[in-house]
Design an enzyme around this catalytic site. Sequence first.
Site: not given
Length: 847
Positions: A343, A542
């Site tokens: 990621d 997020e």
Amino acid sequence: MRQKHDRLRTLLLSAATVSAALAAPALTWAQVAPAPQSATPAVVPPRPSSSVVHPAIWPKVSWPIKRDAKIEARIADLLRRMTIEEKVGQVIQADIASVTPEDVKRYHLGSVLNGGSSGPGNDDLAPAQKWLELADAFYAASTDRSAGGVGVPVIWGTDAVHGHSNIVGATLFPHNVGLGAANDPDMIERIGAATAAEIRVTGQEWTFAPTITVPQDARWGRTYEGYSSDPALVASYAGRMILGLQGAPGNRILAGPHVLASTKHFIADGGTFEGRDQGDARISEETLRDVHGAPYVPAIGAGVGTVMTSFSSWNGTKIAGHHGLVTDVLKGRMDFGGFVVTDWNAHGQVAGCTNASCPQAINAGIDMYMAPDSWRALYGSLLAQAKDGTVPAARLNDAVARILRVKLQIGLFEAGKPSSRPLSGQWQLLGSAEHRALARDAVAKSLVLLKNTGVLPLKRGANILVAGDAADDIARQSGGWTLSWQGTGLTNANFPGATSIWSGIRQAAAQSGGSAELSPGGTFAKKPDAAIVVFGETPYAEFQGDIKALQLRPELRAPLATMRRLKAQGIPVVAVMLTGRPLFVGPELNTADAFVVGWLPGSEGAGIADRLFARADGSAPGFTGRLSMAWPATARPGGPTLFPLRYGLSGTEAPMPWKPVGEDAGVADDDTGGIYFADGVPAAGWSLSVGNGESDTTRITTVPAQALAGRVRVTAIDARVQEGGRAFDLRGGGPQVVSLSPAASLDLSREANGDVMVVATMRFDSAPASDARIVARCGATCGGAAIPRDVAQGKWLTVGVPLRCYGAAGAIAQVATPFAISTRGAMKVAVARVALGTAADRVLKCD
């Protein structure tokens, strides 16, 4: 090929063993009321003593794509001819905001991506044509052999997580938590195919989807990206979405209407302690396997081409550096034959690593580093480590071979430039009528009816009032990962062809012979027959989405008063809640006559009206959605469950007497959710102060107030609500600092790994002083940004200071004051809100 596809689909469904669960009938209120289970774990068990894995206990999976001798020969030939510089370039992925086509050519980069807020020419709202033009430019650069090299085509990855959601005009499907409530694997495959087709229009080859997390704590800000808290339901969707995106295993993806898929985030991103994003999953290996690993069995069985590792840890070890999970389990025991990508800068969180250097990740089994803005420094360090043996040649060759194998299998080498491929430039496919109809059907199927005392279905010919602050807001109904990372800073004008919930209701009311009136505050000229009040969460992704308690922020609860006022006037109320997760709404449930969970429906808000109004014959259309996660009775994590998993009324049963539920949230209203100052007051436990930066400090608790011997005067000012802001008359004559500070320092290091800013809603009633700055205090020192003297005066605007302005990682981890206005000169400024955000009218430049 079609017969093979059908056999695989049948295999995936039977392997998931969820048919009985999906067919579960709606429960009655009597079955729900005494439910003893917890919606969220109250106490997470202590961290197990080890993060060592035992591969033999994991499921044995068979990779469905057989090795092709011709492809293997090409890989061997390419590896033989590639320089070490080319090999290192192949394992690095850069963000389009930080890389140029010339960079791709020079460094032989294997991949590019567009982050949540990146776009062609640094415009994340760029028209579709610009995306295809840039795709051509990157492809041409990567295959240009004029300066040497083998010319491996670059592959472009994008976060098309609920449709091609970065592109203006694309179809936006409901976020996954809503799709999970729909209980329809066939529909999931069709959504995957539609999304793939729209991605191909703009020239990308790879989507970072599906997210097959199994969220266990709804405080996690990415809960809505998961289909369900039930691993069986997630498993039933995983393979089907991959079939929709990629087609049958082994097909030449780019020769048809498909794209490469990526399951994420391996593994247990949805099982972290207290639902903390990028946190630690403190669970046993058995739970890791049976809950969070379950969806990877059908995903690998469907031939998913890539797997993205999680930011998070398992029992203290970051997944991106976990050899046991990445190499021994995923690639070994589970036979995954594609390549593994990290990621966003996640390698920098591995023990002993930084964003600029992390041999530990590739040695653990990572094949491609997602190094969006750190790629250049990472390339240099990795090249040196490959040359000195820190990264063994065999491991680098294996990573490159995996990447080459996927590129060859999907047909990237033969596909030609993106604009020459099937579907490229067919702009009519973006938001096509067929795709929008599918999305609208998905919205209708996802809706969950929690309460109905008889007001639904709405009678034909009725006069309907539509209220609530979310009724006519397409960005709000679409949530995060929509055109921008957090989905903020957008208006309905950014969604051509889309339908707000209000416009869908207006159309449905007119078609039934009635009428509809929009009034967010609930006022009306003519008394309505019924009111629909749309409320709920605002967009987030997020970081910003993490919360401490399962409840709406205080400023989002205003529609409750509207419901109560309408009820007091004898008007039946239908509540429609937009949310990415189950939250405590006891007062709203008791007040409304019907309560519908709308989740985050996306661009086709009319799908909500499809379930609210009676059919032409007067019958109820019915609700088929069932909760994909248990619904809490309080906002307290670990508290009792009000409605269990898979609960939902059909709307066709006889009206059910309502047994009032508890209205005590069970927690204090102290969750800031990234909001530091709003509606005239600091967040709970925070202080608003005026001082000289040294010993003379006055805490502002009431207004009007004075500080620094009268050199600063503070008054209330209207902003959003009456007296919702504070005005500061700074008269100069020495240092003046207006600051917001928490009781304990903040660790903003996670938030700094991206585009997050401190965003202040401000009004300058005079030109800023020449030395005016917005600064922070981090440990002994910290940075900031100057306020430009040409900033607009006399009107409210948002001003953003990127967290990177505040300093290095060590400083960001110790933020004692995240926002302060500092000047020695005279100026008049007002502040209405200070919060973390990703969009602002004026983004300041770091000092």
